[in-house]
Design an enzyme around this catalytic site. Structure first.
Site, PDB file in Angstrom:
ATOM      1  N   GLY A   7      -1.399  22.698  58.463  1.00  0.00           N
ATOM      2  CA  GLY A   7      -1.771  22.676  57.001  1.00  0.00           C
ATOM      3  C   GLY A   7      -1.046  21.259  56.266  1.00  0.00           C
ATOM      4  N   ALA A   8      -0.798  20.123  57.116  1.00  0.00           N
ATOM      5  CA  ALA A   8       0.039  19.108  56.798  1.00  0.00           C
ATOM      6  C   ALA A   8      -0.781  18.373  55.625  1.00  0.00           C
ATOM      7  CB  ALA A   8       0.067  18.083  57.935  1.00  0.00           C
ATOM      8  N   GLY A  30      -0.614  21.086  49.555  1.00  0.00           N
ATOM      9  CA  GLY A  30       0.460  20.889  48.332  1.00  0.00           C
ATOM     10  C   GLY A  30       2.039  20.809  49.140  1.00  0.00           C
ATOM     11  N   ILE A  31       2.106  21.666  49.945  1.00  0.00           N
ATOM     12  CA  ILE A  31       3.599  21.837  50.699  1.00  0.00           C
ATOM     13  C   ILE A  31       3.510  20.878  51.952  1.00  0.00           C
ATOM     14  CG2 ILE A  31       4.980  23.222  51.913  1.00  0.00           C
ATOM     15  CD1 ILE A  31       3.997  25.703  50.566  1.00  0.00           C
ATOM     16  N   ASN A  66      -5.732  34.352  54.462  1.00  0.00           N
ATOM     17  CA  ASN A  66      -4.740  33.821  55.429  1.00  0.00           C
ATOM     18  C   ASN A  66      -4.364  34.333  56.799  1.00  0.00           C
ATOM     19  OD1 ASN A  66      -4.545  31.823  53.298  1.00  0.00           O
ATOM     20  ND2 ASN A  66      -2.486  32.625  52.616  1.00  0.00           N
ATOM     21  N   ILE A  86       5.326  29.639  56.768  1.00  0.00           N
ATOM     22  CA  ILE A  86       5.513  29.498  55.239  1.00  0.00           C
ATOM     23  C   ILE A  86       4.364  30.326  54.728  1.00  0.00           C
ATOM     24  CG2 ILE A  86       5.313  28.010  53.564  1.00  0.00           C
ATOM     25  CD1 ILE A  86       6.952  25.960  54.959  1.00  0.00           C
ATOM     26  N   SER A  87       2.975  30.320  55.439  1.00  0.00           N
ATOM     27  CA  SER A  87       1.631  30.803  54.614  1.00  0.00           C
ATOM     28  C   SER A  87       2.000  32.362  54.309  1.00  0.00           C
ATOM     29  CB  SER A  87       0.740  30.814  55.819  1.00  0.00           C
ATOM     30  OG  SER A  87       0.656  29.742  56.499  1.00  0.00           O
ATOM     31  N   ASP A  89      13.938  31.323  48.571  1.00  0.00           N
ATOM     32  CA  ASP A  89      14.529  32.511  47.658  1.00  0.00           C
ATOM     33  C   ASP A  89      16.094  32.163  47.743  1.00  0.00           C
ATOM     34  OD1 ASP A  89      12.042  33.935  47.600  1.00  0.00           O
ATOM     35  OD2 ASP A  89      12.544  34.682  49.419  1.00  0.00           O
ATOM     36  N   HIS A 129       9.672  38.431  51.477  1.00  0.00           N
ATOM     37  CA  HIS A 129       9.501  37.401  50.562  1.00  0.00           C
ATOM     38  C   HIS A 129       8.294  37.849  49.852  1.00  0.00           C
ATOM     39  CE1 HIS A 129       9.101  33.605  48.823  1.00  0.00           C
ATOM     40  NE2 HIS A 129       7.852  33.413  49.257  1.00  0.00           N
ATOM     41  N   MET A 144       9.204  24.201  47.845  1.00  0.00           N
ATOM     42  CA  MET A 144       9.042  24.909  49.082  1.00  0.00           C
ATOM     43  C   MET A 144       8.920  23.854  50.167  1.00  0.00           C
ATOM     44  SD  MET A 144       8.456  27.460  50.688  1.00  0.00           S
ATOM     45  CE  MET A 144       9.121  26.897  52.287  1.00  0.00           C
TER      46      MET A 144
HETATM   47  P1  NAD Z   1      -2.648  24.096  49.510  1.00  0.00           P
HETATM   48  O1  NAD Z   1      -3.992  24.656  49.310  1.00  0.00           O
HETATM   49  O2  NAD Z   1      -2.075  22.933  48.798  1.00  0.00           O
HETATM   50  O3  NAD Z   1      -2.560  23.558  51.081  1.00  0.00           O
HETATM   51  C1  NAD Z   1      -2.998  24.319  52.236  1.00  0.00           C
HETATM   52  C2  NAD Z   1      -3.598  23.497  53.221  1.00  0.00           C
HETATM   53  O4  NAD Z   1      -3.919  24.359  54.274  1.00  0.00           O
HETATM   54  C3  NAD Z   1      -4.675  22.727  53.046  1.00  0.00           C
HETATM   55  O5  NAD Z   1      -4.426  21.313  53.072  1.00  0.00           O
HETATM   56  C4  NAD Z   1      -5.683  23.297  53.644  1.00  0.00           C
HETATM   57  O6  NAD Z   1      -6.791  22.542  54.038  1.00  0.00           O
HETATM   58  C5  NAD Z   1      -4.874  23.586  54.919  1.00  0.00           C
HETATM   59  N1  NAD Z   1      -5.645  24.635  55.899  1.00  0.00           N
HETATM   60  C6  NAD Z   1      -6.481  25.607  55.445  1.00  0.00           C
HETATM   61  N2  NAD Z   1      -7.043  26.270  56.407  1.00  0.00           N
HETATM   62  C7  NAD Z   1      -6.337  25.858  57.461  1.00  0.00           C
HETATM   63  C8  NAD Z   1      -6.631  25.901  59.042  1.00  0.00           C
HETATM   64  N3  NAD Z   1      -7.141  26.722  59.483  1.00  0.00           N
HETATM   65  N4  NAD Z   1      -5.559  24.944  59.815  1.00  0.00           N
HETATM   66  C9  NAD Z   1      -4.758  24.283  59.307  1.00  0.00           C
HETATM   67  N5  NAD Z   1      -4.798  24.043  57.947  1.00  0.00           N
HETATM   68  C10 NAD Z   1      -5.414  24.650  57.105  1.00  0.00           C
HETATM   69  O7  NAD Z   1      -1.609  25.283  49.646  1.00  0.00           O
HETATM   70  P2  NAD Z   1       0.062  25.054  49.442  1.00  0.00           P
HETATM   71  O8  NAD Z   1       0.325  25.072  48.111  1.00  0.00           O
HETATM   72  O9  NAD Z   1       0.509  24.092  50.484  1.00  0.00           O
HETATM   73  O10 NAD Z   1       0.614  26.728  49.989  1.00  0.00           O
HETATM   74  C11 NAD Z   1       0.085  26.896  51.312  1.00  0.00           C
HETATM   75  C12 NAD Z   1       0.642  28.415  51.727  1.00  0.00           C
HETATM   76  O11 NAD Z   1       2.088  28.514  51.549  1.00  0.00           O
HETATM   77  C13 NAD Z   1       0.298  29.511  50.906  1.00  0.00           C
HETATM   78  O12 NAD Z   1      -0.242  30.558  51.419  1.00  0.00           O
HETATM   79  C14 NAD Z   1       1.431  29.674  49.813  1.00  0.00           C
HETATM   80  O13 NAD Z   1       1.194  31.200  49.296  1.00  0.00           O
HETATM   81  C15 NAD Z   1       2.547  29.715  50.526  1.00  0.00           C
HETATM   82  N6  NAD Z   1       3.693  29.519  50.142  1.00  0.00           N
HETATM   83  C16 NAD Z   1       4.687  30.115  50.755  1.00  0.00           C
HETATM   84  C17 NAD Z   1       6.041  29.959  50.185  1.00  0.00           C
HETATM   85  C18 NAD Z   1       7.262  30.686  50.886  1.00  0.00           C
HETATM   86  O14 NAD Z   1       8.380  30.572  50.482  1.00  0.00           O
HETATM   87  N7  NAD Z   1       7.132  31.245  52.295  1.00  0.00           N
HETATM   88  C19 NAD Z   1       6.260  29.100  49.320  1.00  0.00           C
HETATM   89  C20 NAD Z   1       5.388  28.434  48.575  1.00  0.00           C
HETATM   90  C21 NAD Z   1       4.044  28.812  49.116  1.00  0.00           C
HETATM   91  C1  LMR Z   2       6.963  31.357  46.281  1.00  0.00           C
HETATM   92  O1  LMR Z   2       7.817  32.178  46.483  1.00  0.00           O
HETATM   93  O2  LMR Z   2       7.019  30.354  45.342  1.00  0.00           O
HETATM   94  C2  LMR Z   2       5.683  31.263  47.199  1.00  0.00           C
HETATM   95  O3  LMR Z   2       5.679  32.624  47.811  1.00  0.00           O
HETATM   96  C3  LMR Z   2       4.382  31.002  46.455  1.00  0.00           C
HETATM   97  C4  LMR Z   2       4.149  32.299  45.624  1.00  0.00           C
HETATM   98  O4  LMR Z   2       2.869  32.639  45.623  1.00  0.00           O
HETATM   99  O5  LMR Z   2       4.774  32.520  44.722  1.00  0.00           O
END
Ligand code: NAD
Ligand code: LMR
Length: 338
Positions: A8-9, A12-13, A99, A122-123, A155, A184, A238
């Site tokens: 998922g490189a 946004g993260i 997801n 992270i997802s 968190d 989370h 994140m």
């Molecule tokens: P984003 O949409 O900007 O990026 C996600 C990336 O994943 C995209 O580039 C997409 O092409 C890629 N992707 C989709 N399917 C894929 C696959 N099968 N294999 C590889 N890559 C794939 O989203 P983001 O803002 O980076 O957030 C990603 C995830 O992280 C979300 O589920 C979000 O809720 C989660 N998140 C978790 C935390 C935490 O504290 N754990 C914090 C923030 C966001």
């Molecule tokens: C966060 O805590 O920021 C992430 O889990 C993303 C979200 O959906 O809030």
């Protein structure tokens, strides 16, 4: 030689996280996987004159598994921020339908190509995606609970920042390292301000301010989702948080005597020191976030004793968290077992 893969490189993260990893001198090879845009991200990062080489891996079609296999082969650590983020009005659980299968398929790739890697999830929803990865690795006979981490570090980052903002003249966010336990999402997030150096500051707050502070940590993600107004959720904070956990895991691999402790959402499997004791204290939940001691094998010990030292108010928060977590965990497990 240390190889780190980000799945998922290009997201946004994924992009800022990859940048931070690119700067870590302990990493020799940075491998980037995504289903879109990753060659550009890889080309860009590859010009940075740091210690690591960079490779990018983009599947040629939905059926192409070779790009994922190539990106994962030989990885010591895999970080997964792949999948969709929330929009205003959504819960993290609303992301499950999309997801869950993304994370399952990536976990299958890990089982086949990097079964010994440390895996950081992270997802969202983390409370369910971590059990999905555990069950997928189990199904493939390669599961080691010491090596699976649900990333709840954001968190802790928020808990540190938000209390320091209350005492802006006297403190900085870096003065604190609050333990945040549970899970989370919303009320499963339980910050323990009554433990450690935050206690004296927390105790000085009014009851109303205490509640507001806890609520802000529990729903900090919503603040960002709202401010981004449909353009996603937390990405930069994140990336910092995910990097911080990865950095600690890498540091613990070679640490000579220095104790490295982080909170993470882990499988309270009997094979891990302290996990059985922890499990008894959280009504037999199989997964829970607690401080753990890190070492050469990943999670070496669960610091369960913290659960015996929490305040009466925190006990009440814990009850609510346990209740909600149980359903989230079962949902993840059932997704693979069904
Ligand atoms: P984003 O949409 O900007 O990026 C996600 C990336 O994943 C995209 O580039 C997409 O092409 C890629 N992707 C989709 N399917 C894929 C696959 N099968 N294999 C590889 N890559 C794939 O989203 P983001 O803002 O980076 O957030 C990603 C995830 O992280 C979300 O589920 C979000 O809720 C989660 N998140 C978790 C935390 C935490 O504290 N754990 C914090 C923030 C966001
Ligand atoms: C966060 O805590 O920021 C992430 O889990 C993303 C979200 O959906 O809030």
């Amino acid at each position: 030689m240390v190889k780190v893969t980000v799945c998922g490189a290009a997201g946004g993260i994924g992009q800022p996280l990859s940048l931070l990893l690119k700067l870590n001198p302990k990493i020799d090879e940075l491998s980037l996987f995504d289903v879109v845009n990753v060659p550009g991200v890889g080309a860009d990062l590859s010009h940075i004159c740091s210690n690591s080489s960079t490779s990018s891996h983009l599947p040629s079609s939905r059926e192409d598994k070779s790009a994922l296999a190539e990106s994962l082969k030989g990885s010591d650590l895999v970080i997964i921020p792949a999948g969709v983020p929330r929009k205003p009005g959504m819960t993290r659980d609303d992301l499950f339908n999309i997801n869950a299968s993304i994370v399952r398929d990536l976990a299958q790739g890990i089982a086949e190509n990097a079964p010994k890697a440390f895996v950081l999830i992270i997802s969202n929803p983390v409370n369910s995606t971590v059990p999905i990865v555990a069950e997928t690795l189990k199904k493939n006979g390669v599961y080691n609970p010491q090596r699976l981490f649900g990333v709840t570090t954001l968190d802790i980052v928020r808990a540190n920042t938000f209390i320091s903002q209350k005492y802006a003249k006297e403190t900085k966010a870096t003065d604190f390292n609050i333990n945040v336990i549970g899970g989370h999402s919303g009320e499963t997030i339980v910050p323990l301000y009554s433990i450690g150096n935050s206690k004296s500051y927390y105790d000085k707050l009014s009851e109303e301010d205490k509640k507001a502070l806890i609520n802000r940590v529990q729903f900090g993600g919503d603040e960002v989702v709202k401010a981004k107004d449909g353009a996603g959720s937390a990405t930069l904070s994140m990336a910092y948080a995910g990097y911080k956990l990865a950095e600690s895991i890498l540091k613990a691999l070679t640490s000579k005597g220095e104790e490295v402790v982080e909170c993470t959402f882990l499988n309270l499997d009997d094979s891990i020191k302290g996990a059985a004791e922890a499990k008894k204290l959280v009504k037999n939940l199989d997964f829970f976030s607690l401080p753990v001691r890190l070492g050469a094998n990943g999670i070496e010990e669960v610091k369960y004793d913290i659960l015996n030292n929490i305040s009466a108010d925190e006990k009440k928060l814990l009850e609510v968290a346990i209740e909600q977590l149980s359903g989230n965990i079962d949902k993840g497990v059932a997704f693979i077992k069904k």
